[in-house]
Design a protein around this motif. Structure first.
Motif, PDB file in Angstrom:
ATOM      1  N   CYS A  23      46.111  46.394  28.480  1.00  0.00           N
ATOM      2  CA  CYS A  23      45.165  45.761  28.962  1.00  0.00           C
ATOM      3  C   CYS A  23      45.008  44.172  28.674  1.00  0.00           C
ATOM      4  O   CYS A  23      45.295  43.514  27.711  1.00  0.00           O
TER       5      CYS A  23
ATOM      6  N   CYS B 288      42.489  42.313  28.801  1.00  0.00           N
ATOM      7  CA  CYS B 288      41.463  41.817  27.964  1.00  0.00           C
ATOM      8  C   CYS B 288      41.653  42.199  26.597  1.00  0.00           C
ATOM      9  O   CYS B 288      41.432  41.221  25.504  1.00  0.00           O
ATOM     10  N   CYS B 289      41.651  43.489  26.093  1.00  0.00           N
ATOM     11  CA  CYS B 289      41.610  43.959  24.815  1.00  0.00           C
ATOM     12  C   CYS B 289      42.911  44.169  24.115  1.00  0.00           C
ATOM     13  O   CYS B 289      43.104  44.490  22.881  1.00  0.00           O
TER      14      CYS B 289
ATOM     15  N   CYS C 259      37.223  48.259  29.214  1.00  0.00           N
ATOM     16  CA  CYS C 259      37.047  46.705  29.677  1.00  0.00           C
ATOM     17  C   CYS C 259      36.810  46.864  31.155  1.00  0.00           C
ATOM     18  O   CYS C 259      36.078  46.017  31.678  1.00  0.00           O
TER      19      CYS C 259
HETATM   20 ZN   LIG Z   1      40.662  46.533  27.197  1.00  0.00          ZN
END
Ligand SMILES: [Zn+2]
Length: 110
Positions: A21, A23-24, A44
């Protein structure tokens, strides 16, 4: 540009997909590709991506929430089109899984 659920193919990986991901850094559940791969996990997608969309829609310094309100029907239309496309893809995948793969075997059955 395209979209895909997992699994990533070797070609995707060769073009820069990581399975993480953006984002994370957890395992991504879906990815889109254009010039680059954007990969995202389910959490996310629901908790972060909508905020990114809002930031992209609202002009910097604007106090006019009507701008976002006017864009919401377009967002919902695209969202539901993508849901329908994803369900259709999953149905085709499931149908292919259930169909016997060996044509010779089918010929023997008459
Ligand atoms: Zn994520």
């Amino acid at each position: 540009m395209g979209r895909q659920n997992h699994p990533l193919t070797k070609a995707d990986q060769a073009h820069g997909a990581t399975g993480k991901c953006f984002c994370c850094q957890g395992r991504s559940d879906a990815f889109w590709f254009g010039e680059l791969y954007v990969e995202i996990c389910r959490v996310c997608a629901t908790e972060v991506l909508p905020a990114l969309i809002a930031d992209a829609i609202l002009p910097e310094g604007s106090l006019d929430t009507l701008i976002a309100e006017r864009e919401l029907p377009k967002i919902e239309k695209t969202f539901w089109k993508a849901v329908a496309s994803g369900v259709a893809h999953n149905a085709r995948t499931e149908q292919n899984r259930l169909l016997p793969a060996n044509d010779d075997e089918n010929a023997l059955r008459g």
